[in-house]
Design an enzyme around this catalytic site. Structure first.
Site, PDB file in Angstrom:
ATOM      1  N   LYS A  63       4.719 -13.247   7.513  1.00 47.45           N
ATOM      2  CA  LYS A  63       5.381 -12.031   7.038  1.00 47.45           C
ATOM      3  C   LYS A  63       5.090 -10.911   8.036  1.00 47.45           C
ATOM      4  CE  LYS A  63       5.201  -8.372   3.733  1.00 47.45           C
ATOM      5  NZ  LYS A  63       4.449  -7.731   2.677  1.00 47.45           N
TER       6      LYS A  63
ATOM      7  N   GLY B 114       2.499   0.007  -2.778  1.00 42.44           N
ATOM      8  CA  GLY B 114       1.411   0.429  -3.667  1.00 42.44           C
ATOM      9  C   GLY B 114       1.724   1.638  -4.532  1.00 42.44           C
TER      10      GLY B 114
ATOM     11  N   ALA C 215       7.195  -4.582  -2.229  1.00 37.75           N
ATOM     12  CA  ALA C 215       6.577  -3.247  -2.241  1.00 37.75           C
ATOM     13  C   ALA C 215       7.182  -2.292  -3.254  1.00 37.75           C
ATOM     14  CB  ALA C 215       6.650  -2.588  -0.871  1.00 37.75           C
ATOM     15  N   GLY C 216       6.295  -1.625  -3.982  1.00 35.16           N
ATOM     16  CA  GLY C 216       6.694  -0.537  -4.859  1.00 35.16           C
ATOM     17  C   GLY C 216       6.971  -0.903  -6.312  1.00 35.16           C
TER      18      GLY C 216
ATOM     19  N   ASN D 173       1.902  -7.217  -5.465  1.00 34.57           N
ATOM     20  CA  ASN D 173       0.447  -7.192  -5.318  1.00 34.57           C
ATOM     21  C   ASN D 173      -0.183  -6.134  -6.232  1.00 34.57           C
ATOM     22  OD1 ASN D 173      -1.794  -7.584  -2.483  1.00 34.57           O
ATOM     23  ND2 ASN D 173      -2.313  -7.141  -4.559  1.00 34.57           N
TER      24      ASN D 173
END
Lengths: 67, 257
Positions: free
Chosen positions: B100, B161, B187-188, B209
């Site tokens: 990635k 995040g 993401a987000g 994550n």
């Protein structure tokens, strides 16, 4: 003796010390790691034959948690 | 019905949920959350070994690469050179060709530097890597990545995040409609329903994550995301009803007393 830089820290090693010896010293044999010697990636098969000399820069990396 | 298999870079995955391994309390919690998420692919970062602490366990003591696909990332890299160096080291670690790529451009937003990202993608593809690429949600740039040989496009839902969720559904939809390679929202994402929305739009997968690791009960949240992704995918495959602006009775009027 030889002075090398390992992961940004200066350390002293014996003369005729190979990358394999260095991995032994830090309990890293058989761990999933990769090594850069003076900016060049060293394949595993060369760990035993690659000897370290004064002022060498070594980076040992592994996988950590990340997103 | 044809079996719905998620294929990315030649690998068939059972789950459309990819999870990150950062920000957990400890490795045991990481491993439990991954199990609960049902993910068969997890991202990992490449960093220096702590040479002062010889006995401390390491992540790969807890993750079996035979059972789970490790996807090395370039998190923290702000230029092409660092990103390429990181991924070449990752490949050396155990033959990882599937990676990635993320080349960041701004410390505050962690927005990707797309110029460096596209250039790095070209170099990596030439070197035989299969590259999943973190990118902005700009359809034009996403197309450029596809043309550069990316294996998957990973547009952000909002800053890494942040937990702000899917901020630009229109752009994500445009990217999905034009792409021939998998689109994975990365993401987000803030909570499970955000993942459902992304999947309902027709994304091929999502990468989570912080939304799991920073929740109060990460293992339970991992399970919530597993179900959310399955729900969203099924909903997308089923095809939503048409929107009407006036009511339409659900019960027949015939036989009304």
């Amino acid at each position: 003796m030889a002075k090398i830089q390992l992961n940004g820290k200066k350390i002293l090693i014996k003369s005729n010390f190979s990358i394999q010896d260095l991995l032994n010293k830090y309990n890293l044999i058989n761990k999933k790691i990769a090594i850069e010697h003076n900016g060049i990636i060293i394949p595993k098969i060369n760990f035993k034959k690659k000897y370290l000399k004064n002022n060498d820069k070594i980076e040992i990396v592994h996988f950590i948690g990340g997103g | 019905m044809k079996k719905d298999i998620f294929k990315v870079a030649g690998k068939s995955l059972k789950s459309r949920l990819i999870v990150g391994t950062g920000k957990y309390k400890n490795f045991s919690e990481t491993a439990k959350a991954i199990k609960a998420s049902g993910a068969d692919m997890v991202t990992v970062a490449v960093r220096r070994v702590n040479i002062l602490d010889k006995k401390k366990p390491i992540l790969t003591d807890y993750l079996n690469p035979k059972k789970i696909i490790l996807l090395p990332n370039t998190a923290g890299c702000f230029n092409s050179e660092d990103a390429l160096r990181t991924l070449r080291l990752a490949r050396e670690m155990g033959g990882w060709k599937l990676v990635k790529l993320e080349v960041l451009g701004d410390k505050k937003t962690l927005y990707p530097n797309m110029i460096e990202t596209i250039n790095s993608t070209k170099v990596l593809v030439k070197e035989g890597f299969k590259v999943m690429v973190y990118c902005t949600d700009d359809p034009l740039l996403a197309k450029k990545l596809e043309d550069a040989g990316a294996s998957a496009i990973m547009p952000l839902a909002s800053p890494i995040g942040s937990g702000l969720g899917l901020q630009n559904k229109v752009n994500i939809s445009l990217i999905i409609k034009q792409s021939k390679i998998p689109v994975i929202v990365d993401a987000g994402i803030g909570t499970a329903s955000d993942a459902t929305i992304a999947m309902e739009l027709g994304c091929d997968g999502v990468l989570i994550n912080s939304a799991i690791a920073n929740s109060k009960k990460p293992i339970l949240m991992a399970k919530a995301f597993k179900d959310a992704v399955v729900s969203g995918r099924n909903s997308f495959l089923a095809g939503r009803m048409k929107i009407n602006y006036f009511a339409s009775e659900s019960s027949p009027t015939k036989g009304l007393i």
